[in-house]
Design a protein around this motif. Structure first.
Motif, PDB file in Angstrom:
ATOM      1  N   TRP A 219       0.840  -1.189   0.000  1.00  0.00           N
ATOM      2  CA  TRP A 219       0.000   0.000   0.000  1.00  0.00           C
ATOM      3  C   TRP A 219       0.879   1.245   0.000  1.00  0.00           C
ATOM      4  O   TRP A 219       1.977   1.248   0.565  1.00  0.00           O
ATOM      5  N   SER A 220       0.378   2.315  -0.622  1.00  0.00           N
ATOM      6  CA  SER A 220       1.100   3.587  -0.666  1.00  0.00           C
ATOM      7  C   SER A 220       0.428   4.574   0.276  1.00  0.00           C
ATOM      8  O   SER A 220      -0.768   4.870   0.145  1.00  0.00           O
ATOM      9  N   VAL A 221       1.183   5.074   1.232  1.00  0.00           N
ATOM     10  CA  VAL A 221       0.652   6.018   2.209  1.00  0.00           C
ATOM     11  C   VAL A 221       0.762   7.429   1.647  1.00  0.00           C
ATOM     12  O   VAL A 221       1.839   7.878   1.250  1.00  0.00           O
ATOM     13  N   THR A 222      -0.361   8.141   1.614  1.00  0.00           N
ATOM     14  CA  THR A 222      -0.371   9.501   1.049  1.00  0.00           C
ATOM     15  C   THR A 222      -0.307  10.580   2.123  1.00  0.00           C
ATOM     16  O   THR A 222       0.418  11.555   1.971  1.00  0.00           O
ATOM     17  N   THR A 223      -1.069  10.398   3.222  1.00  0.00           N
ATOM     18  CA  THR A 223      -1.016  11.394   4.302  1.00  0.00           C
ATOM     19  C   THR A 223      -1.158  10.693   5.653  1.00  0.00           C
ATOM     20  O   THR A 223      -1.857   9.677   5.777  1.00  0.00           O
TER      21      THR A 223
END
Length: 271
Positions: A260-264
């Motif tokens: 998963w890519s964490v954005t904020t």
């Protein structure tokens, strides 16, 4: 601003002591959860707050013009539809027929009343009757809103909607107090938690801060099954999780391990 205050309140029924020396203040903008075992005195505190019961000792002071109450058991009207009942209740509370009708439909739409607003009350399930009970309490913006296990019987969608409605009501200046057994609901809704044990207020704590984590999905994960995740908010770009601050590192690690890519990442509620 203080909206309701219980000062050294005790309550007895005959020789049985229900509450002893309870001192509790609820301010405008607060969402206060009362937790405790069945029979601990939570419902009695709520009834004292709204004036449905009088203390055996001590005092209750209310600084609220509009007080709304949702009991744990809602006695629905057999002969009226949900819409007609709410319109009638709105008129009693000083709303015009048109305003009461519009507000009733708005609330029932948000709560997704099964069958629609013209469904006869006698045909409503327990969960849908609860939605009508919640709507009647919110027809006018209350200054004090008190609810006894308001999530009981509601479907998952209405659970989220109710949390939103209570948060909005508090944000508009109301003092909100409720009882609830679910720790997850309490964590995601309350700004303060009061624990009652054997009729005594034994703890008065502010909610721990929450961390909001927004992510773009990788491998499939059912975040609702993770005990540290208080709330899951899907959106077009991915998902946002609400996690108690201090326990969010494990959630981030799990997300990264699954691609998963964490954005904020941001804290959204302070102690």
């Amino acid at each position: 601003m203080e909206v309701v205050r219980l000062r050294q309140v005790s309550k007895r029924y005959g020789r049985r002591e229900i509450l002893a020396d309870v001192d509790l203040q609820v301010n405008a903008g607060e969402l206060v959860a009362l937790v405790g075992a069945n029979g601990s005195g939570k419902s009695t505190v709520l009834k004292l707050m709204v004036g449905l019961s009088r203390p055996s000792a001590g005092s209750v002071q209310r600084n609220a013009g509009v007080v709304s109450y949702v009991p744990d058991v809602f006695a629905s009207h057999d002969r009226l539809s949900a819409s007609a009942y709410l319109r009638h209740m709105g008129r009693i509370r000083g709303l015009s027929t048109r305003t009461a009708q519009a507000r009733a439909h708005e609330l029932l739409d948000r709560l997704a009343l099964s069958g629609g607003a013209d469904t006869p009350m006698r045909k409503l399930s327990k969960g849908n009757a609860q939605k009508v009970a919640l709507a009647q309490a919110l027809l006018r913006q209350p200054e004090l809103l008190v609810l006894d296990e308001p999530w009981a019987g509601l479907d998952a969608t209405a659970h989220t909607t109710l949390r939103e409605l209570l948060t909005e009501t508090a944000a508009q200046g109301a003092a909100v107090a409720f009882t609830e057994h679910s720790a997850q609901v309490v964590r995601s809704t309350a700004t303060r938690v009061c624990e009652i044990e054997h009729g005594r207020l034994t703890a008065l704590t502010h909610q721990a801060s929450l961390t909001e984590i927004s992510m773009v999905p990788g491998a499939e994960i059912d975040w609702s099954r993770y005990p540290d995740v208080v709330e899951v908010r899907p959106h077009e770009a991915g998902v946002t999780l609400m996690v108690p601050t201090g326990r969010h590192d494990a959630t981030l690690l799990t997300a990264l391990q699954h691609g998963w890519s964490v954005t904020t990442v941001r804290q959204v509620r302070s102690e």
